[in-house]
Design an enzyme around this catalytic site. Sequence first.
Site, PDB file in Angstrom:
ATOM      1  N   SER A  62       0.822  -1.215   0.000  1.00 29.52           N
ATOM      2  CA  SER A  62       0.000   0.000   0.000  1.00 29.52           C
ATOM      3  C   SER A  62       0.853   1.260   0.000  1.00 29.52           C
ATOM      4  O   SER A  62       0.548   2.227  -0.717  1.00 29.52           O
ATOM      5  CB  SER A  62      -0.940   0.002   1.210  1.00 29.52           C
ATOM      6  N   ASN A  90      -6.510  -7.541  -2.220  1.00 27.72           N
ATOM      7  CA  ASN A  90      -6.018  -7.993  -0.917  1.00 27.72           C
ATOM      8  C   ASN A  90      -4.928  -7.144  -0.280  1.00 27.72           C
ATOM      9  O   ASN A  90      -4.766  -7.185   0.947  1.00 27.72           O
ATOM     10  CB  ASN A  90      -5.485  -9.430  -1.051  1.00 27.72           C
ATOM     11  N   TYR A  91      -4.156  -6.402  -1.051  1.00 28.18           N
ATOM     12  CA  TYR A  91      -2.979  -5.739  -0.492  1.00 28.18           C
ATOM     13  C   TYR A  91      -2.988  -4.214  -0.608  1.00 28.18           C
ATOM     14  O   TYR A  91      -2.223  -3.551   0.080  1.00 28.18           O
ATOM     15  CB  TYR A  91      -1.706  -6.278  -1.145  1.00 28.18           C
ATOM     16  N   LEU A  92      -3.816  -3.666  -1.482  1.00 21.98           N
ATOM     17  CA  LEU A  92      -3.852  -2.218  -1.657  1.00 21.98           C
ATOM     18  C   LEU A  92      -5.062  -1.659  -0.930  1.00 21.98           C
ATOM     19  O   LEU A  92      -6.200  -2.047  -1.213  1.00 21.98           O
ATOM     20  CB  LEU A  92      -3.923  -1.858  -3.153  1.00 21.98           C
TER      21      LEU A  92
END
Length: 845
Positions: free
Chosen positions: A600, A803-805
């Site tokens: 992120s 899922n990650y940002l």
Amino acid sequence: MPTDSVMFSDDDRPLAAKSAPNGNNRVNAPQTNGHVKGPKDYEMSDDDQPLKPGKASPPRKRKNGAISDPLSSDDDVPLASSPAKSTKLKKQNNKEGPSKERMANKKPPKKRAKRQRDSSGSSEEDTKPPVAKKGIRKSRKIKEESAGYDSSDDDKPIAKKAGKSQVIKEEQPSFEVAKLKKRGKAMKEEGPASPMKGKGKKNEEEEEVFRWWEQDPNGDGSMKWTKLEHNGVIFPPPYEPLPSHVKLKYNGKPVDLPPEAEEVAGFYGAMLETPHAQDAVFNKNFFDDWKKVMKNHPARDGTKITSFELCDFRPLFEYFESEKAKKKAMTSEEKKAAKKAKDDMEAKYTFCLLDGRKEKVGNFRVEPPGLFRGRGEHPRKGALKSRVRPEDITLNIGKDAPIPIPNVPGNWKALQHDNTVTWLANWTENINGNHKYVFLAAGSTLKGQSDMQKFEKARELKNHVDRIRQNYQSDLKSKVMADRQRATAMYFIDKLALRAGNEKGEDEADTVGCCSLRCEHVTLEAPNSVIFDFLGKDSIRYYNKVPVEPQVFKNIRIFKENKNDDDSLFDRVNTSSLNKHLNNEMKGLTAKVFRTFNASSTFQRLLDEHKFTDATLQEKLNAYNKANREVAILCNHQRTAPKTHDQSMERMRNKYRALKYDRMKLRHALFSIEKKYKKNEKYAEDESDLDEDWIVNHEEQLKMKEIEKAEKKFARDNEKLAEDQQKPQDKSVLEDRLAVIEDDFDRLAKERGTKKATLKREKTTEKIEEMLDKLTERVKAHKLQMIDRDETKEIALGTSKINYLDPRITAAWCQTHSVPIEKIFSKTLVTKFPWAMEAAPDWKF
């Protein structure tokens, strides 16, 4: 649902869970798309950024001799250096012959117990915050954490006897239900006009949404619900035997198989023309399991099937293909009727009542039996996935809720009334012994709370990351081997966003993460480069060459000394001990939080680097996708290029040429009216890449489309006249229209090569200029789309985006740059992240 899909998303998986890998096939050669090319020199001063991998080079074998290091000194060697050991000793977890120093600083590793997963997919060992060690060094000052956060007990499946209800100690506060307009219509009034509004949908009814993020975004940390009602899960229909004329052949003769054996043979027959059927491991596992079934259900005609090579599955394959063709040939009305019948049957399973609110259920269908496909070199691919029955499933439901009745004969395995978890049902699959869970849908309250807490935990790391980095930098020179190995592993997890990894069993794919790296996976290249080459999650190859600090380089050399290639690189560190240490550094911190934080923060930085001045929408989208692509490469989110990629690119190229053809015709028409425009640089660029053969073929296709369009319109008009009881048009009307089309394309044929053109309808030069400007922008935008599509063919952008940002980064960026959110987030993602859609334009991760 797919026959071998994992039941939780990437963000729901445990860091150290033993699960079946699901990913793309192993890459056969080093490729540059597996890493980001970065600067040749590495500067540690840039602590806030992950390492940028350097230029890749082919892997070379590690030599037994030590690599010369001018910085090497005896003072830098840890006291508990590792002696030479064999693979056999390694598998015994180093129980024999540990050094005294090691025993004084670290407890012997305990035998790993089989973990139970919680509802988010994490194991208890990995997600439960460990008790802080008493012997923490004084230099590590851990900041007080905000009260009310509990990362451990969230959605954990209970480990008690089924059937016992749990006493609810407190009542969940009642919440007000507010209305949230679709597509971000409920943005703050003070903010700018929202780009999230959908076109043509302004008059839709407002959708009632529970705005939990305004009431209690963090939840109470333990109790998830007070009342829960649902209808269980849907089981696949029972097997229907094949028609009597469709038989498997063995040694050229038809075999009369009972339904149980015939069903398994059909699983393989349906896959006969797929790459799986050409795989030796897949075929062996299938045949072994099929023989076990036939042992209990032998052929009714007495045929003994002992050789896979003598089996002919072609009749089964041809039957299944004919059935597929029949479904495709169904009329639209028949397809709609079949879909409606299916939807009506499933309707009651799609929703549940959670504390009186209607919430959507996610995966309510039980996986049908079939053959496990796996990903990459999975040792169990081809094995038979058994049919799941009610006796295999445990339901979690409210104590006073009515018990659902299964849609197939049987009784539930057990009933539980645990309000501290969010799963509705679970069972254990037979291939790898993994737990499967049924959860609420992605846009539900509980899932939304889990997502928001995950990203907030990653944001919290910003306040601790400098101290944590200073601590592991100090430990890189520790005299204790365990501390030095842990610090080196943390360095790679932080700078390269590596997964923590965990040991695998013999029946699982040989995939590794940072803690489970073996010496063969890491090669040193003087003066300070480390080459990684291993299979990561989902059997995706991770190949990367990166420059590292001299001390890290030196540490890797020390860790590899006197070890075989198949020995563990970090033999004093495992995922559990690493996460316990991280939890002492910051409450709730795990290796995965580093991964989310780095993804992120890197994404936010890359987006902020772009200063758009008069940029088109497509240029903004390309900049966004470029940043997303770099994060996906950092996280090793690769995929195999789609089989249809080449055809898709060819269609895009044809459309690109067609747009340039239209532009060419407009230019020539403008020049025919006013020759002075030929000297205008704005229109000087020609379409030299359009050769005459392509133009002839394109005009012929345009002619066929126009004729087809005219014929269809003629037929529709006559049908409408017949409905109104009027006389239909004479065929001569169609003939006249077709004659006009012929004349138009005869004119186009005469204009070829003359650089002159006439339009169907006369237009002023101002109108033609306006049309040319719009068409030029379309040509540029389409070219950018082609570049973007081709560059992302082997990168899975969706994984990092989901899922990650942090979705608030995207929502804020879209508002700032007037980009419609629908251009980036699908309707599903907008529904999944309603709490993020209201982020302020100046919000930063």
